[in-house]
Design an enzyme around this catalytic site. Structure first.
Site, PDB file in Angstrom:
ATOM      1  N   ASP A 204       1.089  -1.303   0.151  1.00  0.00           N
ATOM      2  CA  ASP A 204      -0.272  -0.015  -0.112  1.00  0.00           C
ATOM      3  C   ASP A 204       0.882   1.379  -0.176  1.00  0.00           C
ATOM      4  O   ASP A 204       1.737   1.536   0.931  1.00  0.00           O
ATOM      5  CB  ASP A 204      -1.061   0.176   1.161  1.00  0.00           C
TER       6      ASP A 204
ATOM      7  N   ASP B 172      -1.448  -0.874  -3.928  1.00  0.00           N
ATOM      8  CA  ASP B 172      -1.704  -0.092  -5.169  1.00  0.00           C
ATOM      9  C   ASP B 172      -0.596  -0.078  -5.989  1.00  0.00           C
ATOM     10  O   ASP B 172       0.241  -0.698  -5.646  1.00  0.00           O
ATOM     11  CB  ASP B 172      -2.384   1.173  -4.657  1.00  0.00           C
TER      12      ASP B 172
ATOM     13  N   GLU C 273      -5.539 -19.192 -19.107  1.00  0.00           N
ATOM     14  CA  GLU C 273      -5.912 -19.852 -18.143  1.00  0.00           C
ATOM     15  C   GLU C 273      -6.920 -21.148 -18.522  1.00  0.00           C
ATOM     16  O   GLU C 273      -7.963 -20.776 -19.181  1.00  0.00           O
ATOM     17  CB  GLU C 273      -6.477 -19.120 -17.048  1.00  0.00           C
TER      18      GLU C 273
ATOM     19  N   ASP D  42      -4.062  -8.920 -16.811  1.00  0.00           N
ATOM     20  CA  ASP D  42      -5.211 -10.011 -16.846  1.00  0.00           C
ATOM     21  C   ASP D  42      -6.124  -9.542 -17.716  1.00  0.00           C
ATOM     22  O   ASP D  42      -6.670  -8.361 -17.535  1.00  0.00           O
ATOM     23  CB  ASP D  42      -5.506 -10.395 -15.621  1.00  0.00           C
TER      24      ASP D  42
ATOM     25  N   ASN E 267      -0.476   4.458  -0.211  1.00  0.00           N
ATOM     26  CA  ASN E 267      -0.838   5.718  -0.020  1.00  0.00           C
ATOM     27  C   ASN E 267      -1.622   5.700   1.475  1.00  0.00           C
ATOM     28  O   ASN E 267      -2.288   6.618   1.666  1.00  0.00           O
ATOM     29  CB  ASN E 267      -1.689   6.416  -0.936  1.00  0.00           C
TER      30      ASN E 267
ATOM     31  N   ASP F  10      -8.160 -14.730 -18.901  1.00  0.00           N
ATOM     32  CA  ASP F  10      -8.862 -15.502 -17.715  1.00  0.00           C
ATOM     33  C   ASP F  10      -9.808 -16.556 -18.192  1.00  0.00           C
ATOM     34  O   ASP F  10     -10.505 -16.260 -19.254  1.00  0.00           O
ATOM     35  CB  ASP F  10      -9.529 -14.557 -17.008  1.00  0.00           C
TER      36      ASP F  10
ATOM     37  N   ASP G  56      -4.305   3.856   2.659  1.00  0.00           N
ATOM     38  CA  ASP G  56      -5.688   3.629   3.027  1.00  0.00           C
ATOM     39  C   ASP G  56      -5.911   2.148   3.097  1.00  0.00           C
ATOM     40  O   ASP G  56      -7.181   1.680   3.188  1.00  0.00           O
ATOM     41  CB  ASP G  56      -6.438   3.967   1.539  1.00  0.00           C
TER      42      ASP G  56
ATOM     43  N   HIS H 221      -3.154 -16.484  -6.944  1.00  0.00           N
ATOM     44  CA  HIS H 221      -4.369 -15.906  -5.894  1.00  0.00           C
ATOM     45  C   HIS H 221      -5.533 -16.730  -5.886  1.00  0.00           C
ATOM     46  O   HIS H 221      -6.436 -16.408  -5.242  1.00  0.00           O
ATOM     47  CB  HIS H 221      -4.663 -14.613  -6.502  1.00  0.00           C
ATOM     48  N   ASP H 222      -5.542 -18.022  -6.729  1.00  0.00           N
ATOM     49  CA  ASP H 222      -6.605 -18.788  -6.489  1.00  0.00           C
ATOM     50  C   ASP H 222      -6.452 -20.155  -5.554  1.00  0.00           C
ATOM     51  O   ASP H 222      -7.227 -20.852  -5.463  1.00  0.00           O
ATOM     52  CB  ASP H 222      -7.098 -19.242  -7.931  1.00  0.00           C
TER      53      ASP H 222
HETATM   54  C1  GLC Z   1     -10.389 -17.493 -12.763  1.00  0.00           C
HETATM   55  C2  GLC Z   1      -9.465 -16.350 -11.833  1.00  0.00           C
HETATM   56  C3  GLC Z   1     -10.155 -16.419 -10.501  1.00  0.00           C
HETATM   57  C4  GLC Z   1     -11.587 -15.738 -10.978  1.00  0.00           C
HETATM   58  C5  GLC Z   1     -12.253 -16.649 -11.997  1.00  0.00           C
HETATM   59  C6  GLC Z   1     -13.460 -15.737 -12.614  1.00  0.00           C
HETATM   60  O1  GLC Z   1      -9.934 -18.544 -12.232  1.00  0.00           O
HETATM   61  O2  GLC Z   1      -8.015 -16.908 -11.782  1.00  0.00           O
HETATM   62  O3  GLC Z   1      -9.623 -15.616  -9.583  1.00  0.00           O
HETATM   63  O4  GLC Z   1     -12.233 -15.671  -9.787  1.00  0.00           O
HETATM   64  O5  GLC Z   1     -11.367 -16.907 -13.199  1.00  0.00           O
HETATM   65  O6  GLC Z   1     -12.919 -14.739 -13.402  1.00  0.00           O
HETATM   66 CA    CA Z   2      -3.584   2.122  -1.123  1.00  0.00          CA
END
Ligand code: GLC
Ligand code: CA
Length: 559
Positions: free
Chosen positions: A22, A30, A259, A99, A24, A204, A26, A332-333
């Site tokens: 972060d 970012d 993906e 993405d 700034n 995606d 908040d 992130h999944d």
């Molecule tokens: C992909 C992304 C995931 C998202 C899903 C729907 O699997 O990696 O984070 O929730 O698509 O967009």
């Molecule tokens: Ca921020």
């Protein structure tokens, strides 16, 4: 794409910006925070960054529900700040990928807002709107497909007396890619970013962008993800991607990775085989992330090393000489890999072993923020403390069958939120992530696990990643060597070789705290090899083998 090959020697750092840094105060990560950390990212040795979506979004799925494809979320910055990130990354010889979510938009996107105004609105056909039907007075959806995140895949709209399709959350209506106007929009979006200097896209759930014409119901009816055969890897997907390539991507020096949930290596080859039919540079596989679960991270089973090896080997072998792999263990999944396939008790050892296990294979490695310092799962005490829409959906479904305490355990183990806690930079307040109130819980272990503590420790996971990335870069045998696995059925050791131009690499990974006797394959004499990487001191060899220590890793180079 197509003619480029630079992606084969690339190593990518993946940023989920909300939890990165972060700038700034908040409480939300970012692009100002990214600017501060570009030198750190560069210091890893990577030469590319992939940003999970940074566009305006109401955050029903934290950015994967986009309400404006040609702007930056005000929480993260602006187009100007993004340009600065891009230019500064380029100055450091790092490429930048965005993405691109083409399967669905946000329901707050102006296209969708227009589309729901009337059946003859020009945007109506941008989405899959279908009239409601009534069976004995009851309204029923147009087919029996189910959503990944939200029960039925259809949501009723009273104004139009129609349903719209959403394979993910209700706030993520599926775009009708069969409509040429939608494809034109996306070609323009691609050009918009490529013209600004972006180097390519991670696309995606790209294998879902084509649907069986007529949207038929699916049988036998499955309790979850019903309809898959009608929305996954349909032949239309290749047609659409070919159009994007011919009309846009071929005119730029760029890279694309798709993906691909629910896709085998054989199916992936349809898209990534080098030659005239290639439409993507790489695909993101899923099968190796199912070695401790069934189809989704929320249906656990005990970790099986043979399953992991089988999945990794399949992609290595089937793509060899034909196509290029994307290599990853975290994003992130998924929850943190040390907590899944490694050991929190032997965190440093297993973190290094796992890193070498996947990064020394053939393909482009992706490293997810925090992975390089060995971050682990969160374990929050209550289900409602997990903000992710798919976590809440899984909890709702599971709570019909299981007691709450068990549901909580499943979530603590499998939730995507595990990967989304703020990156741990220092042992100071909020792990140095923010000077404000962090939007999401910082993992309590930040005093022990943080970047600053690992910077100066030559034996840290962080410095191991740096060595590993450099090693890969400097050794063609890692970049281009053939792959062969030994003892595939072994439940404790993963052993493979890479061979290139007279050089050989032998990678030995233990997936257990137990001691296991390892005997080198007959064609290797360990005494003649150079121990190139390892996670312990004092690496004796006895009778052309050794007894492993917990989660031991050894990499021998034979020149
Ligand atoms: C992909 C992304 C995931 C998202 C899903 C729907 O699997 O990696 O984070 O929730 O698509 O967009
Ligand atoms: Ca921020």
């Amino acid at each position: 794409m197509g003619k480029n090959t630079w992606y084969k020697e690339m190593c990518v750092y993946h940023i989920w910006v909300r939890s990165f840094c972060d700038g700034n105060g908040d409480g939300i990560g970012d692009l100002w925070g990214v600017l501060q950390k570009l030198d750190y990212i560069k210091s890893l040795g990577v030469n590319a960054i992939w940003f999970s979506p940074i566009y305006p979004s109401p955050n029903a799925d934290f950015g994967y529900d986009i309400s404006d494809y040609k702007n930056i979320h005000p929480d993260f910055g602006s187009l100007e700040v993004f340009q600065e990130v891009l230019d500064e990354a380029h100055k450091r010889n790092m490429r930048v990928f965005l993405d691109l979510v083409m399967n669905h938009s946000s329901d707050e996107h102006p296209w969708f807002q227009e589309s729901r105004k009337s059946r003859d609105n020009p945007y109506h056909d941008y989405y899959y709107w279908r009239p409601a039907t009534y069976v004995r007075g009851h309204r029923v959806p147009p087919n029996n497909w189910t959503s990944h995140f939200d029960g039925e895949a259809w949501e009723y709209d009273a104004l139009l007396d129609e349903y719209y399709l959403h394979l993910f959350a209700k706030k993520q209506p599926d775009l009708n890619m069969a409509n040429p106007a939608v494809r034109r929009e996306f070609k323009e979006i691609m050009r918009f970013w490529l013209d600004r200097g972006v180097d390519g896209f991670r696309e995606d759930v790209v294998t879902f962008i084509g649907k069986t014409p007529g949207l038929p119901s699916s049988y036998p009816r499955l309790p979850a993800v019903n309809g898959m055969k009608h929305f996954s890897n349909r032949p239309e997907v290749h047609d659409y991607l070919m159009e994007f390539k011919r009309d846009v991507l071929d005119q730029y020096d760029c890279f694309t990775v798709g993906e691909s949930p629910n896709t085998t290596a054989d199916t992936a080859l349809r898209y990534v085989t080098e030659g005239p039919d290639q439409v993507l540079d790489e695909m993101i596989a899923f099968s190796h992330m199912e070695a401790d679960c069934i189809m989704t991270d929320m249906v656990p089973r005990p970790f099986s090393l043979p399953k992991l090896k089988k999945a990794m080997t399949e992609w290595q072998v089937k793509l060899e000489g034909k196509a290029w792999n994307a290599l990853y263990l975290e994003n992130h999944d998924h929850s943190r890999v040390i907590s899944r396939y490694g050991s929190e008790k032997y965190r440093v050892e297993s973190g290094k072993m796992l890193a070498a296990m996947y990064m020394l294979q053939r393909g482009t490695p992706f490293i997810y923020q925090g992975q390089e310092i060995g971050m682990t799962n969160l374990r929050l005490p209550r289900i409602d403390m997990y903000p992710d829409v798919s976590t809440q959906n899984a909890a709702r479904i599971a709570s019909h069958l299981l007691p709450n305490s068990l549901v909580l355990k499943i979530i603590q183990r499998g939730a995507r939120d595990n990967a989304r806690s703020p990156v741990q930079w220092t042992d100071g307040p909020n792990a140095g992530f923010t000077s404000g109130e962090p939007w999401f819980q910082v993992n309590d272990n930040y005093r022990e696990i943080n970047v600053a503590a690992q910077e100066d420790d030559p034996n840290s996971i962080l410095n191991f990643y740096r060595r590993l990335i450099r090693f890969r870069r400097d050794h063609p045998v890692v970049l281009y060597g053939s792959y062969r696995e030994y003892m595939p059925k072994d439940r404790k050791l993963y052993v493979y070789e890479r061979v290139y131009d007279g050089k050989r690499l032998l990678v030995i990974c233990s997936f257990t705290a137990e001691q296991v006797r390892f005997d080198a394959p007959v064609n290797f004499d360990l005494e003649k090899g150079l121990l190139a990487l390892s996670n312990y001191d004092m690496n004796f060899v006895i009778s052309n083998g050794f007894t492993t220590r917990p989660y031991e890793l050894r990499v021998y180079l034979f020149e």
